[in-house]
Design a protein around this motif. Structure first.
Motif, mmCIF file in Angstrom:
data_model
loop_
_atom_site.group_PDB
_atom_site.id
_atom_site.type_symbol
_atom_site.label_atom_id
_atom_site.label_comp_id
_atom_site.label_asym_id
_atom_site.label_seq_id
_atom_site.Cartn_x
_atom_site.Cartn_y
_atom_site.Cartn_z
ATOM 1 N N CYS A 1 -27.405 13.321 58.212
ATOM 2 C CA CYS A 1 -26.827 13.297 59.559
ATOM 3 C C CYS A 1 -26.412 14.711 59.993
ATOM 4 O O CYS A 1 -25.493 15.286 59.425
ATOM 5 N N PRO A 2 -27.077 15.278 60.996
ATOM 6 C CA PRO A 2 -26.745 16.652 61.408
ATOM 7 C C PRO A 2 -25.363 16.778 62.041
ATOM 8 O O PRO A 2 -24.788 17.856 62.058
ATOM 9 N N GLY A 3 -24.813 15.687 62.545
ATOM 10 C CA GLY A 3 -23.498 15.730 63.155
ATOM 11 C C GLY A 3 -22.365 15.425 62.194
ATOM 12 O O GLY A 3 -21.192 15.536 62.546
ATOM 13 N N GLY A 4 -22.701 15.025 60.971
ATOM 14 C CA GLY A 4 -21.666 14.665 60.003
ATOM 15 C C GLY A 4 -20.879 13.448 60.442
ATOM 16 O O GLY A 4 -19.693 13.327 60.156
ATOM 17 N N ALA A 5 -21.543 12.529 61.120
ATOM 18 C CA ALA A 5 -20.858 11.375 61.698
ATOM 19 C C ALA A 5 -20.674 10.211 60.735
ATOM 20 O O ALA A 5 -19.962 9.273 61.043
ATOM 21 N N ILE A 6 -21.318 10.278 59.569
ATOM 22 C CA ILE A 6 -21.310 9.140 58.646
ATOM 23 C C ILE A 6 -20.488 9.471 57.411
ATOM 24 O O ILE A 6 -20.692 10.500 56.771
ATOM 25 N N THR A 7 -19.588 8.565 57.066
ATOM 26 C CA THR A 7 -18.825 8.666 55.834
ATOM 27 C C THR A 7 -19.080 7.410 55.024
ATOM 28 O O THR A 7 -18.924 6.302 55.536
ATOM 29 N N ALA A 8 -19.477 7.584 53.777
ATOM 30 C CA ALA A 8 -19.676 6.459 52.869
ATOM 31 C C ALA A 8 -18.620 6.568 51.782
ATOM 32 O O ALA A 8 -18.628 7.493 50.990
ATOM 33 N N SER A 9 -17.707 5.601 51.782
ATOM 34 C CA SER A 9 -16.593 5.623 50.837
ATOM 35 C C SER A 9 -16.824 4.602 49.736
ATOM 36 O O SER A 9 -17.115 3.445 50.008
ATOM 37 N N GLU A 10 -16.688 5.076 48.515
ATOM 38 C CA GLU A 10 -16.825 4.173 47.385
ATOM 39 C C GLU A 10 -15.512 4.111 46.627
ATOM 40 O O GLU A 10 -15.496 3.961 45.406
ATOM 41 N N HIS B 1 -26.931 1.201 48.993
ATOM 42 C CA HIS B 1 -25.982 2.313 48.865
ATOM 43 C C HIS B 1 -26.674 3.681 48.795
ATOM 44 O O HIS B 1 -26.233 4.633 49.426
ATOM 45 N N ALA B 2 -27.760 3.771 48.048
ATOM 46 C CA ALA B 2 -28.455 5.068 47.939
ATOM 47 C C ALA B 2 -28.993 5.498 49.298
ATOM 48 O O ALA B 2 -28.904 6.679 49.659
ATOM 49 N N ASP B 3 -29.513 4.546 50.063
ATOM 50 C CA ASP B 3 -30.028 4.884 51.403
ATOM 51 C C ASP B 3 -28.902 5.334 52.321
ATOM 52 O O ASP B 3 -29.077 6.257 53.115
ATOM 53 N N VAL B 4 -27.742 4.699 52.222
ATOM 54 C CA VAL B 4 -26.601 5.080 53.067
ATOM 55 C C VAL B 4 -26.103 6.477 52.689
ATOM 56 O O VAL B 4 -25.811 7.295 53.568
ATOM 57 N N LEU C 1 -23.123 0.787 63.830
ATOM 58 C CA LEU C 1 -23.212 0.184 62.500
ATOM 59 C C LEU C 1 -23.643 -1.262 62.601
ATOM 60 O O LEU C 1 -23.109 -2.020 63.400
ATOM 61 N N ARG C 2 -24.591 -1.652 61.772
ATOM 62 C CA ARG C 2 -24.964 -3.055 61.656
ATOM 63 C C ARG C 2 -24.202 -3.694 60.507
ATOM 64 O O ARG C 2 -23.952 -4.888 60.526
ATOM 65 N N GLN C 3 -23.867 -2.885 59.494
ATOM 66 C CA GLN C 3 -23.148 -3.386 58.330
ATOM 67 C C GLN C 3 -22.099 -2.360 57.909
ATOM 68 O O GLN C 3 -22.458 -1.233 57.576
ATOM 69 N N GLU C 4 -20.851 -2.732 57.911
ATOM 70 C CA GLU C 4 -19.794 -1.840 57.447
ATOM 71 C C GLU C 4 -19.719 -1.821 55.920
ATOM 72 O O GLU C 4 -19.309 -0.834 55.311
ATOM 73 N N HIS C 5 -20.121 -2.928 55.300
ATOM 74 C CA HIS C 5 -20.101 -3.047 53.836
ATOM 75 C C HIS C 5 -21.492 -3.470 53.365
ATOM 76 O O HIS C 5 -21.729 -4.652 53.109
ATOM 77 N N PRO C 6 -22.416 -2.522 53.251
ATOM 78 C CA PRO C 6 -23.783 -2.877 52.857
ATOM 79 C C PRO C 6 -23.867 -3.333 51.396
ATOM 80 O O PRO C 6 -23.024 -2.972 50.579
ATOM 81 N N ALA C 7 -24.911 -4.095 51.108
ATOM 82 C CA ALA C 7 -25.153 -4.577 49.746
ATOM 83 C C ALA C 7 -25.430 -3.388 48.824
ATOM 84 O O ALA C 7 -25.903 -2.340 49.270
ATOM 85 N N PRO C 8 -25.129 -3.535 47.539
ATOM 86 C CA PRO C 8 -25.328 -2.421 46.595
ATOM 87 C C PRO C 8 -26.739 -1.843 46.616
ATOM 88 O O PRO C 8 -26.917 -0.643 46.410
ATOM 89 N N GLY C 9 -27.738 -2.637 46.886
ATOM 90 C CA GLY C 9 -29.106 -2.137 46.925
ATOM 91 C C GLY C 9 -29.362 -1.154 48.060
ATOM 92 O O GLY C 9 -30.380 -0.454 48.056
#
Length: 69
Positions: free
Chosen positions: A55-64, A45-48, A35-43
């Motif tokens: 992610c084929p491994g299901g390694a990413i969780t984006a919590s809002e 969020h859609a990309d995250v 991770l380069r940013q744990e809390h990315p800017a709102p702009g």
């Protein structure tokens, strides 16, 4: 938004790096993503969110959850 990356599930596909390079980076040595940013800017969020879906491994969780910056 808070982004959590489980490196144990990372399969080094790099889809997240292609989708959100401001948030994820991939090691040239082992291919694992960090991770380069744990809390990315709102702009970003859609990309995250897309990176998490791709992610084929299901390694990413984006919590809002309430209180997440």
């Amino acid at each position: 938004m808070q982004v959590i990356l489980d490196q144990d599930r990372c399969c080094s596909s790099g889809q997240c790096v292609l989708t959100a390079p401001e948030v994820f980076e991939q090691s040239d040595e082992d291919g694992l993503v960090t991770l380069r940013q744990e809390h990315p800017a709102p702009g970003l969020h859609a990309d995250v969110r897309l990176a998490a879906v791709l992610c084929p491994g299901g390694a990413i969780t984006a919590s809002e959850a309430a209180g997440a910056p």
